[in-house]
Design a protein around this motif. Structure first.
Motif, PDB file in Angstrom:
ATOM      1  N   ALA A   8       0.829  -1.201   0.000  1.00 22.20           N
ATOM      2  CA  ALA A   8       0.000   0.000   0.000  1.00 22.20           C
ATOM      3  C   ALA A   8       0.866   1.254   0.000  1.00 22.20           C
ATOM      4  O   ALA A   8       0.593   2.214  -0.727  1.00 22.20           O
ATOM      5  N   GLU A   9       1.938   1.252   0.778  1.00 16.50           N
ATOM      6  CA  GLU A   9       2.854   2.397   0.827  1.00 16.50           C
ATOM      7  C   GLU A   9       3.529   2.602  -0.525  1.00 16.50           C
ATOM      8  O   GLU A   9       3.644   3.728  -1.010  1.00 16.50           O
ATOM      9  N   GLU A  10       3.965   1.509  -1.156  1.00 18.71           N
ATOM     10  CA  GLU A  10       4.618   1.612  -2.458  1.00 18.71           C
ATOM     11  C   GLU A  10       3.651   2.152  -3.517  1.00 18.71           C
ATOM     12  O   GLU A  10       4.022   2.996  -4.332  1.00 18.71           O
ATOM     13  N   ALA A  11       2.415   1.685  -3.496  1.00 18.84           N
ATOM     14  CA  ALA A  11       1.412   2.164  -4.447  1.00 18.84           C
ATOM     15  C   ALA A  11       1.121   3.645  -4.225  1.00 18.84           C
ATOM     16  O   ALA A  11       0.977   4.415  -5.182  1.00 18.84           O
ATOM     17  N   PHE A  12       1.045   4.057  -2.973  1.00 21.41           N
ATOM     18  CA  PHE A  12       0.808   5.461  -2.648  1.00 21.41           C
ATOM     19  C   PHE A  12       1.955   6.327  -3.162  1.00 21.41           C
ATOM     20  O   PHE A  12       1.724   7.378  -3.768  1.00 21.41           O
ATOM     21  N   GLU A  13       3.186   5.889  -2.932  1.00 20.19           N
ATOM     22  CA  GLU A  13       4.353   6.653  -3.392  1.00 20.19           C
ATOM     23  C   GLU A  13       4.363   6.767  -4.915  1.00 20.19           C
ATOM     24  O   GLU A  13       4.650   7.845  -5.454  1.00 20.19           O
ATOM     25  N   ARG A  14       4.053   5.681  -5.618  1.00 23.09           N
ATOM     26  CA  ARG A  14       4.003   5.738  -7.092  1.00 23.09           C
ATOM     27  C   ARG A  14       2.943   6.726  -7.549  1.00 23.09           C
ATOM     28  O   ARG A  14       3.154   7.497  -8.486  1.00 23.09           O
ATOM     29  N   ILE A  72       1.494  12.039  -9.864  1.00 27.60           N
ATOM     30  CA  ILE A  72       0.773  13.319  -9.739  1.00 27.60           C
ATOM     31  C   ILE A  72       1.754  14.474  -9.831  1.00 27.60           C
ATOM     32  O   ILE A  72       1.488  15.477 -10.513  1.00 27.60           O
ATOM     33  N   ALA A  73       2.891  14.356  -9.182  1.00 24.47           N
ATOM     34  CA  ALA A  73       3.893  15.426  -9.214  1.00 24.47           C
ATOM     35  C   ALA A  73       4.413  15.633 -10.625  1.00 24.47           C
ATOM     36  O   ALA A  73       4.579  16.777 -11.070  1.00 24.47           O
ATOM     37  N   ARG A  74       4.645  14.556 -11.357  1.00 24.36           N
ATOM     38  CA  ARG A  74       5.126  14.674 -12.740  1.00 24.36           C
ATOM     39  C   ARG A  74       4.101  15.345 -13.619  1.00 24.36           C
ATOM     40  O   ARG A  74       4.425  16.207 -14.447  1.00 24.36           O
ATOM     41  N   LYS A  75       2.841  14.955 -13.463  1.00 26.58           N
ATOM     42  CA  LYS A  75       1.782  15.576 -14.269  1.00 26.58           C
ATOM     43  C   LYS A  75       1.628  17.048 -13.935  1.00 26.58           C
ATOM     44  O   LYS A  75       1.403  17.875 -14.810  1.00 26.58           O
ATOM     45  N   SER A  76       1.781  17.375 -12.657  1.00 24.46           N
ATOM     46  CA  SER A  76       1.678  18.774 -12.230  1.00 24.46           C
ATOM     47  C   SER A  76       2.795  19.613 -12.835  1.00 24.46           C
ATOM     48  O   SER A  76       2.575  20.729 -13.303  1.00 24.46           O
TER      49      SER A  76
END
Length: 54
Positions: A35-41, A46-50
């Motif tokens: 779950a942590e790994e999926a959240f980080e991905r 999101i940061a890249r798209k932003s």
């Protein structure tokens, strides 16, 4: 008809959430590491798209 507003306190809601998570982990339906790994991905994406939209 509008939904009935939940009248439990923040602490009660947090406790209920923690208990639900504990049950999912115990049942093998939730892996905290995955779950942590999926959240980080997701956050990286999101940061890249932003940045691409800036």
């Amino acid at each position: 008809m509008p939904k009935k507003k939940n009248e439990e306190s923040q602490k009660e809601q947090s406790d209920r959430f923690r208990e639900a998570v504990r049950k999912l982990v115990a049942a093998g339906e939730l892996n905290p590491t995955e779950a942590e790994e999926a959240f980080e991905r997701a956050m990286i994406d999101i940061a890249r798209k932003s940045q691409a939209n800036s």
